[in-house]
Design a protein around this motif. Structure first.
Motif, PDB file in Angstrom:
ATOM      1  N   VAL A 114      -8.499   9.409  10.524  1.00 11.46           N
ATOM      2  CA  VAL A 114      -9.231   8.344  11.216  1.00 11.46           C
ATOM      3  C   VAL A 114      -8.207   7.345  11.770  1.00 11.46           C
ATOM      4  CG1 VAL A 114     -10.837   6.401  10.966  1.00 11.46           C
ATOM      5  CG2 VAL A 114     -11.280   8.552   9.761  1.00 11.46           C
TER       6      VAL A 114
ATOM      7  N   ARG B 277      -0.715   0.243  -6.723  1.00 12.99           N
ATOM      8  CA  ARG B 277      -2.104   0.150  -7.200  1.00 12.99           C
ATOM      9  C   ARG B 277      -2.220   0.489  -8.683  1.00 12.99           C
ATOM     10  NH1 ARG B 277      -6.219  -0.694  -4.102  1.00 12.99           N
ATOM     11  NH2 ARG B 277      -6.682  -1.793  -5.987  1.00 12.99           N
TER      12      ARG B 277
ATOM     13  N   SER C  66      -0.828  -3.355  10.343  1.00 10.23           N
ATOM     14  CA  SER C  66       0.486  -3.027   9.774  1.00 10.23           C
ATOM     15  C   SER C  66       1.409  -2.457  10.849  1.00 10.23           C
ATOM     16  CB  SER C  66       0.326  -1.991   8.658  1.00 10.23           C
ATOM     17  OG  SER C  66      -0.493  -2.501   7.640  1.00 10.23           O
TER      18      SER C  66
ATOM     19  N   ALA D 240      -7.523  -3.701  -8.901  1.00  9.13           N
ATOM     20  CA  ALA D 240      -7.898  -4.988  -8.309  1.00  9.13           C
ATOM     21  C   ALA D 240      -8.958  -5.649  -9.178  1.00  9.13           C
ATOM     22  CB  ALA D 240      -8.440  -4.754  -6.903  1.00  9.13           C
TER      23      ALA D 240
ATOM     24  N   THR E  89      -5.745   7.578   7.019  1.00  8.88           N
ATOM     25  CA  THR E  89      -6.439   6.523   7.775  1.00  8.88           C
ATOM     26  C   THR E  89      -5.407   5.535   8.292  1.00  8.88           C
ATOM     27  OG1 THR E  89      -8.309   6.657   6.261  1.00  8.88           O
ATOM     28  CG2 THR E  89      -8.202   4.715   7.654  1.00  8.88           C
ATOM     29  N   VAL E  90      -5.490   5.229   9.563  1.00 17.75           N
ATOM     30  CA  VAL E  90      -4.609   4.192  10.119  1.00 17.75           C
ATOM     31  C   VAL E  90      -5.494   2.987  10.411  1.00 17.75           C
ATOM     32  CG1 VAL E  90      -2.927   3.612  11.897  1.00 17.75           C
ATOM     33  CG2 VAL E  90      -3.153   5.991  11.153  1.00 17.75           C
ATOM     34  N   GLY E  91      -5.250   1.888   9.695  1.00 15.62           N
ATOM     35  CA  GLY E  91      -6.113   0.704   9.796  1.00 15.62           C
ATOM     36  C   GLY E  91      -6.044   0.045  11.161  1.00 15.62           C
ATOM     37  N   LEU E  92      -7.087  -0.649  11.504  1.00 15.37           N
ATOM     38  CA  LEU E  92      -7.203  -1.173  12.861  1.00 15.37           C
ATOM     39  C   LEU E  92      -6.087  -2.150  13.213  1.00 15.37           C
ATOM     40  CD1 LEU E  92      -8.711  -4.194  12.530  1.00 15.37           C
ATOM     41  CD2 LEU E  92     -10.645  -2.708  12.086  1.00 15.37           C
TER      42      LEU E  92
ATOM     43  N   GLN F  62      -3.157   5.876   3.265  1.00 21.99           N
ATOM     44  CA  GLN F  62      -3.910   4.842   3.990  1.00 21.99           C
ATOM     45  C   GLN F  62      -2.942   3.778   4.486  1.00 21.99           C
ATOM     46  OE1 GLN F  62      -7.836   3.593   2.490  1.00 21.99           O
ATOM     47  NE2 GLN F  62      -7.103   4.452   0.561  1.00 21.99           N
ATOM     48  N   ILE F  63      -3.051   3.476   5.749  1.00 16.76           N
ATOM     49  CA  ILE F  63      -2.206   2.441   6.341  1.00 16.76           C
ATOM     50  C   ILE F  63      -3.104   1.233   6.607  1.00 16.76           C
ATOM     51  CG2 ILE F  63      -0.773   1.853   8.345  1.00 16.76           C
ATOM     52  CD1 ILE F  63      -0.179   4.964   8.494  1.00 16.76           C
ATOM     53  N   GLY F  64      -2.741   0.100   6.036  1.00 20.97           N
ATOM     54  CA  GLY F  64      -3.598  -1.093   6.121  1.00 20.97           C
ATOM     55  C   GLY F  64      -3.728  -1.620   7.533  1.00 20.97           C
ATOM     56  N   ALA F  65      -4.771  -2.400   7.750  1.00 27.45           N
ATOM     57  CA  ALA F  65      -4.998  -3.010   9.059  1.00 27.45           C
ATOM     58  C   ALA F  65      -3.820  -3.907   9.434  1.00 27.45           C
ATOM     59  CB  ALA F  65      -6.292  -3.823   9.012  1.00 27.45           C
TER      60      ALA F  65
ATOM     61  N   ILE G 175      -0.973   3.813  -0.461  1.00 22.96           N
ATOM     62  CA  ILE G 175      -1.410   2.786   0.486  1.00 22.96           C
ATOM     63  C   ILE G 175      -0.173   2.040   0.978  1.00 22.96           C
ATOM     64  CG2 ILE G 175      -2.775   0.685   0.769  1.00 22.96           C
ATOM     65  CD1 ILE G 175      -4.554   1.651  -1.503  1.00 22.96           C
TER      66      ILE G 175
ATOM     67  N   ALA H 154       0.960  -1.174   3.664  1.00 17.73           N
ATOM     68  CA  ALA H 154       0.413  -2.258   4.485  1.00 17.73           C
ATOM     69  C   ALA H 154       1.493  -3.300   4.724  1.00 17.73           C
ATOM     70  CB  ALA H 154      -0.784  -2.903   3.785  1.00 17.73           C
ATOM     71  N   GLY H 155       1.261  -4.098   5.772  1.00 21.04           N
ATOM     72  CA  GLY H 155       2.164  -5.210   6.071  1.00 21.04           C
ATOM     73  C   GLY H 155       3.078  -4.941   7.245  1.00 21.04           C
TER      74      GLY H 155
ATOM     75  N   ILE I 234       1.984  -0.222  -1.405  1.00 23.06           N
ATOM     76  CA  ILE I 234       1.299  -1.181  -2.278  1.00 23.06           C
ATOM     77  C   ILE I 234       1.096  -0.535  -3.634  1.00 23.06           C
ATOM     78  CG2 ILE I 234      -0.918  -2.350  -2.655  1.00 23.06           C
ATOM     79  CD1 ILE I 234      -1.000  -2.883   0.315  1.00 23.06           C
TER      80      ILE I 234
HETATM   81  C1  LIG Z   1      -4.867  -1.315   2.950  1.00 27.17           C
HETATM   82  C2  LIG Z   1      -6.294  -1.188   2.418  1.00 27.17           C
HETATM   83  C3  LIG Z   1      -6.768   0.255   2.560  1.00 27.17           C
HETATM   84  C4  LIG Z   1      -6.207  -1.586   0.950  1.00 27.17           C
HETATM   85  O1  LIG Z   1      -7.520  -1.636   0.405  1.00 27.17           O
HETATM   86  P1  LIG Z   1      -7.709  -1.649  -1.207  1.00 27.17           P
HETATM   87  O2  LIG Z   1      -7.130  -0.397  -1.784  1.00 27.17           O
HETATM   88  O3  LIG Z   1      -9.111  -1.942  -1.485  1.00 27.17           O
HETATM   89  O4  LIG Z   1      -6.708  -2.798  -1.676  1.00 27.17           O
HETATM   90  P2  LIG Z   1      -6.978  -4.366  -1.871  1.00 27.17           P
HETATM   91  O5  LIG Z   1      -7.894  -4.904  -0.828  1.00 27.17           O
HETATM   92  O6  LIG Z   1      -7.341  -4.571  -3.300  1.00 27.17           O
HETATM   93  O7  LIG Z   1      -5.503  -4.977  -1.632  1.00 27.17           O
HETATM   94  C5  LIG Z   1      -4.428  -4.575  -2.425  1.00 27.17           C
HETATM   95  C6  LIG Z   1      -3.224  -5.430  -2.049  1.00 27.17           C
HETATM   96  O8  LIG Z   1      -2.824  -5.083  -0.715  1.00 27.17           O
HETATM   97  C7  LIG Z   1      -2.825  -6.234   0.135  1.00 27.17           C
HETATM   98  N1  LIG Z   1      -3.325  -5.798   1.447  1.00 27.17           N
HETATM   99  C8  LIG Z   1      -4.480  -5.155   1.678  1.00 27.17           C
HETATM  100  N2  LIG Z   1      -4.610  -4.875   3.001  1.00 27.17           N
HETATM  101  C9  LIG Z   1      -3.510  -5.384   3.586  1.00 27.17           C
HETATM  102  C10 LIG Z   1      -3.078  -5.427   4.943  1.00 27.17           C
HETATM  103  N3  LIG Z   1      -3.787  -4.872   5.923  1.00 27.17           N
HETATM  104  N4  LIG Z   1      -1.883  -5.997   5.197  1.00 27.17           N
HETATM  105  C11 LIG Z   1      -1.148  -6.540   4.205  1.00 27.17           C
HETATM  106  N5  LIG Z   1      -1.512  -6.519   2.905  1.00 27.17           N
HETATM  107  C12 LIG Z   1      -2.688  -5.962   2.606  1.00 27.17           C
HETATM  108  C13 LIG Z   1      -3.778  -7.204  -0.535  1.00 27.17           C
HETATM  109  O9  LIG Z   1      -3.450  -8.530  -0.201  1.00 27.17           O
HETATM  110  C14 LIG Z   1      -3.499  -6.915  -2.011  1.00 27.17           C
HETATM  111  O10 LIG Z   1      -2.298  -7.553  -2.381  1.00 27.17           O
HETATM  112  P3  LIG Z   1      -2.116  -8.145  -3.898  1.00 27.17           P
HETATM  113  O11 LIG Z   1      -2.250  -6.963  -4.819  1.00 27.17           O
HETATM  114  O12 LIG Z   1      -0.755  -8.750  -3.868  1.00 27.17           O
HETATM  115  O13 LIG Z   1      -3.221  -9.144  -4.072  1.00 27.17           O
HETATM  116  C15 LIG Z   1      -7.288  -2.127   3.184  1.00 27.17           C
HETATM  117  O14 LIG Z   1      -7.026  -3.481   2.859  1.00 27.17           O
HETATM  118  C16 LIG Z   1      -7.184  -1.982   4.675  1.00 27.17           C
HETATM  119  O15 LIG Z   1      -6.396  -2.626   5.370  1.00 27.17           O
HETATM  120  N6  LIG Z   1      -7.993  -1.049   5.230  1.00 27.17           N
HETATM  121  C17 LIG Z   1      -8.018  -0.767   6.650  1.00 27.17           C
HETATM  122  C18 LIG Z   1      -9.369  -0.175   7.010  1.00 27.17           C
HETATM  123  C19 LIG Z   1      -9.416   0.162   8.453  1.00 27.17           C
HETATM  124  O16 LIG Z   1      -8.975  -0.571   9.326  1.00 27.17           O
HETATM  125  N7  LIG Z   1      -9.946   1.359   8.764  1.00 27.17           N
HETATM  126  C20 LIG Z   1     -10.020   1.862  10.125  1.00 27.17           C
HETATM  127  C21 LIG Z   1     -11.398   2.228  10.538  1.00 27.17           C
HETATM  128  S1  LIG Z   1     -12.459   0.798  10.588  1.00 27.17           S
END
Ligand SMILES: CC(C)(COP(=O)(O)OP(=O)(O)OC[C@H]1O[C@@H](n2cnc3c(N)ncnc32)[C@H](O)[C@@H]1OP(=O)(O)O)[C@@H](O)C(=O)NCCC(=O)NCCS
Length: 246
Positions: free
Chosen positions: A161, A237, A213, A241, A190-193, A208-211, A226, A228-229, A235
């Motif tokens: 995705v 895990r 990033s 959380a 998954t590549v976040g938005l 999973q690549i966070g939004a 995961i 991100a950043g 990250i």
């Molecule tokens: C990266 C991601 C998958 C992590 O989700 P998760 O496993 O539920 O993790 P959490 O929300 O508990 O966050 C875990 C840690 O990562 C950090 N983090 C989460 N997303 C981040 C991002 N995009 N950039 C930077 N840091 C991020 C949080 O601050 C947290 O840090 P901490 O442990 O120091 O407090 C999610 O935050 C994300 O970005 N998903 C993108 C979804 C997306 O865009 N999908 C595309 C189709 S819509």
């Protein structure tokens, strides 16, 4: 600019103009016939009924045009051999053939992006287009972004995705050089938005690549992890959380 460079640029411009004129014209043709055929329908003579029906057929005609454009544009780049050459490192100012072939591939992709992509991104038509235009894409892949280019440099496994506004391509321009390299995403990545994925990146299964990033060029991302950043970091895990309870 040397005479040889000027000749190459002129041929590039002329050839892309001819090919895109043909592709666009032939794509309009079935929609045009479809639409003019609707004008021949026997419609009861109520006020505004004929204009309403004719206007309503514009959207189906656009759909017919879109499918034709996607198919013919992909066919044209395949027949003309317009592709991004792998491991390229071309000086922009040298205007060599690999760079010009790449630019024709980019322009052809851009035409489809502008005329079809806005409405059809994330739909199967968009995935088919990338596949027909050179990408190796598995099943059940959703690509909700228009900023995906150099399709022949991309490999996406089943279930990948790509979120909205992700920038992911097989090239980068740095210091006057165009550099190319593949991007390989394994199954269920998954590549976040809003993220940017550089060239020569590989991501393992279920990564999973966070939004928002930035995955730096040449990164190798582990599966089931995961990131991100800016730049993207793994990250940890191991600590679950916090769960919010009432
Ligand atoms: C990266 C991601 C998958 C992590 O989700 P998760 O496993 O539920 O993790 P959490 O929300 O508990 O966050 C875990 C840690 O990562 C950090 N983090 C989460 N997303 C981040 C991002 N995009 N950039 C930077 N840091 C991020 C949080 O601050 C947290 O840090 P901490 O442990 O120091 O407090 C999610 O935050 C994300 O970005 N998903 C993108 C979804 C997306 O865009 N999908 C595309 C189709 S819509």
């Amino acid at each position: 600019m040397t005479p040889a460079q000027a000749g190459r640029v002129i041929w590039t411009v002329v050839s892309i103009f001819i090919v895109e004129s043909l592709v666009f014209g032939l794509s309009v043709l079935p929609a045009f016939y479809f639409w003019t055929w609707t004008l021949t329908w026997a419609i009861p003579d109520f006020p505004l009924l004929r204009p309403a029906i004719v206007a309503t057929t514009l959207v189906p005609a656009y759909l017919v045009f879109s499918v034709a454009l996607v198919a013919l544009s992909a066919l044209s780049t395949r027949v003309c051999g317009w592709r991004t050459a792998p491991n390229g490192m071309w000086k922009l100012r040298d205007l060599e053939w690999p760079l010009l072939d790449w630019s024709r591939y980019m322009i052809s992709t851009h035409v489809v992006r502008v005329l079809v992509g806005t409405f059809f991104r994330a739909s199967p038509l968009w995935t088919w287009y990338l596949r027909w235009n050179g990408a190796r894409i598995g099943r059940g892949v959703h690509i909700n972004s228009l900023s995906i280019s150099d399709h022949n440099m991309l490999e996406f496994g089943d279930g990948v995705v790509i979120g909205e506004n992700v920038h992911l391509s097989g090239h980068t321009v740095e210091g006057g050089l165009v550099k190319t390299g593949p991007v390989r995403l394994s199954r269920f990545v998954t590549v976040g938005l809003g993220s940017m994925v550089g060239i020569n990146v590989e991501a393992g299964e279920k990564c999973q690549i966070g939004a928002l990033s930035v995955v730096l060029k040449g990164s190798k991302l582990d599966g089931n992890a995961i990131y991100a950043g800016v730049p993207a970091r793994k990250i940890d895990r191991s600590t679950p959380a916090a769960v919010v309870t009432e």
